[in-house]
Enzyme design. Sequence first.
Site, PDB file in Angstrom:
ATOM      1  N   TYR A 158      -7.385   5.708  -4.442  1.00 30.93           N
ATOM      2  CA  TYR A 158      -6.251   4.778  -4.413  1.00 30.93           C
ATOM      3  C   TYR A 158      -5.872   4.298  -5.813  1.00 30.93           C
ATOM      4  CZ  TYR A 158      -5.600   3.914   0.596  1.00 30.93           C
ATOM      5  OH  TYR A 158      -5.282   4.016   1.921  1.00 30.93           O
ATOM      6  N   LYS A 169     -18.389  12.628   1.596  1.00 32.05           N
ATOM      7  CA  LYS A 169     -18.371  14.087   1.695  1.00 32.05           C
ATOM      8  C   LYS A 169     -19.205  14.616   0.538  1.00 32.05           C
ATOM      9  CE  LYS A 169     -15.897  16.784   3.607  1.00 32.05           C
ATOM     10  NZ  LYS A 169     -16.219  17.775   4.689  1.00 32.05           N
ATOM     11  N   ASP A 186     -16.162  13.616   7.938  1.00 30.72           N
ATOM     12  CA  ASP A 186     -15.498  14.349   9.029  1.00 30.72           C
ATOM     13  C   ASP A 186     -16.343  14.289  10.302  1.00 30.72           C
ATOM     14  OD1 ASP A 186     -17.436  15.913   7.749  1.00 30.72           O
ATOM     15  OD2 ASP A 186     -16.361  17.807   8.062  1.00 30.72           O
ATOM     16  N   ASP A 222      -9.946   3.922   5.165  1.00 27.78           N
ATOM     17  CA  ASP A 222      -8.585   3.728   5.687  1.00 27.78           C
ATOM     18  C   ASP A 222      -8.421   4.534   6.977  1.00 27.78           C
ATOM     19  OD1 ASP A 222      -5.847   2.917   5.639  1.00 27.78           O
ATOM     20  OD2 ASP A 222      -5.325   4.905   4.877  1.00 27.78           O
ATOM     21  N   ASP A 261      -8.619   3.203  11.161  1.00 28.90           N
ATOM     22  CA  ASP A 261      -7.518   3.390  12.126  1.00 28.90           C
ATOM     23  C   ASP A 261      -8.050   4.061  13.388  1.00 28.90           C
ATOM     24  OD1 ASP A 261      -5.496   2.331  10.502  1.00 28.90           O
ATOM     25  OD2 ASP A 261      -4.094   3.947  11.012  1.00 28.90           O
TER      26      ASP A 261
HETATM   27  C1  IPM Z   1      -4.268  -0.477   5.267  1.00 30.09           C
HETATM   28  C2  IPM Z   1      -2.938   0.119   4.969  1.00 30.09           C
HETATM   29  C3  IPM Z   1      -2.753   0.151   3.457  1.00 30.09           C
HETATM   30  C4  IPM Z   1      -3.788   1.067   2.871  1.00 30.09           C
HETATM   31  C5  IPM Z   1      -1.357   0.528   2.977  1.00 30.09           C
HETATM   32  C6  IPM Z   1      -0.274  -0.333   3.623  1.00 30.09           C
HETATM   33  C7  IPM Z   1      -1.231   0.488   1.489  1.00 30.09           C
HETATM   34  O1  IPM Z   1      -2.815   1.373   5.540  1.00 30.09           O
HETATM   35  O2  IPM Z   1      -4.515  -1.635   4.861  1.00 30.09           O
HETATM   36  O3  IPM Z   1      -5.077   0.172   5.935  1.00 30.09           O
HETATM   37  O4  IPM Z   1      -3.613   2.307   2.854  1.00 30.09           O
HETATM   38  O5  IPM Z   1      -4.815   0.560   2.438  1.00 30.09           O
HETATM   39 MN    MN Z   2      -4.510   1.938   6.796  1.00 27.92          MN
END
Ligand code: IPM
Ligand code: MN
Length: 367
Positions: free
Chosen positions: A143, A194, A226, A250, A254
């Site tokens: 990042y 990884k 993975d 990240d 999710d």
């Molecule tokens: C998160 C979001 C952010 C990230 C974006 C909005 C920059 O997806 O907080 O998970 O990738 O960290």
């Molecule tokens: Mn995210």
Amino acid sequence: MTQHHTILMTPGDGIGPEVMEEVRKIIAHLNQKNATNIDLIDRPIGGAGIDRDGVPVTPETIEIGKKADCVLLGAVGGAKWADIDYALRPEAGLLKIRKDMELFANLRPAIVFDALIESSTIKPDVIRGLDILIVRELTGGVYFGEPRGITPLPNGERQGLNTQIYTTSEIVRVAKVAFELAQKRNKRLCSCEKSNVMESGKLWREEVEKLGADYPDIALSHMYADNCAMQLLRNPRQFDVIVTDNLFGDILSDEAAMLTGSLGMLPSASLGARDASGHQNALYEPVHGSAPDIAGTGKANPLAAILSFAMALRFSLDYPQLADTLESAVRQVLNQKIRTADIMDRECELVSTSQMGDAVIKELAKV
Ligand code: IPM
Ligand code: MN
């Protein structure tokens, strides 16, 4: 006398202001009951910041955030600002405040509420009682790594470049947070990288393994990221705490969020180091995004924002009992089959964003 606290509130874009309005109502309620004495300072962030100040976050806002007890953030982003340069997009505001406040440890719990078990796409038997915590490194890795950019090549092609970098201290400080959290939970920590492909992953594994010697009470395991993605679907309850880098965190968070069936329910905390005076920079935000498609319709679920505030009560304001009370108020409301659209189910009552906030306050008023 109730201790005084200052919180920086950055509602942001899309549904951000709507869900934060419900947090505001809860804070007003707690202040009025003298359970808290919180002052809010309001500043725009993301697209709202671009529209007002020309940048997604100002240095002044970041200074306020550092001095405050914590920051409560809504969400950032939207189509209106999607064509702007990366460095000036709404998301850059979020990345900048994370980086400048050195919020290196991002805690993302994924909890399955019994009342919502049917909302998940996963079989109830696989996720019943699920309670995992992902600790995502937040200020390093690909990042922020340099060099980065898109450059033309002599042969007429273009090259996109990002750099994954981790130093030992960056790995160790986030891993420590994860070990300590595991000590307060079920004492299992799984570190994901990884290392079969990436040097940064090999270093990550070596450093976490070394640090593990300081935590003999923790059952430490390592997994390729993975495989972790696969195991999260196959048998998520094998995990207690997962620690991983910025990008894998990240993605895996999710995925973990969706196990619970309701992205609209999930809070997060981003924490810095504690300084000598005991102050710790901290920012709390829902895991969900700004959802521009439903902004202004009253459909947004404010519970992730409310649960993020509960995390703030626990980690930054030192009100663990109040945090428990707020979390159980949310659980009660769900048990009463009160639902926003995203978690709507048969025989439940569909409510708006503000009605959901009111329902939580009604529960809080009972205690
Ligand atoms: C998160 C979001 C952010 C990230 C974006 C909005 C920059 O997806 O907080 O998970 O990738 O960290
Ligand atoms: Mn995210």
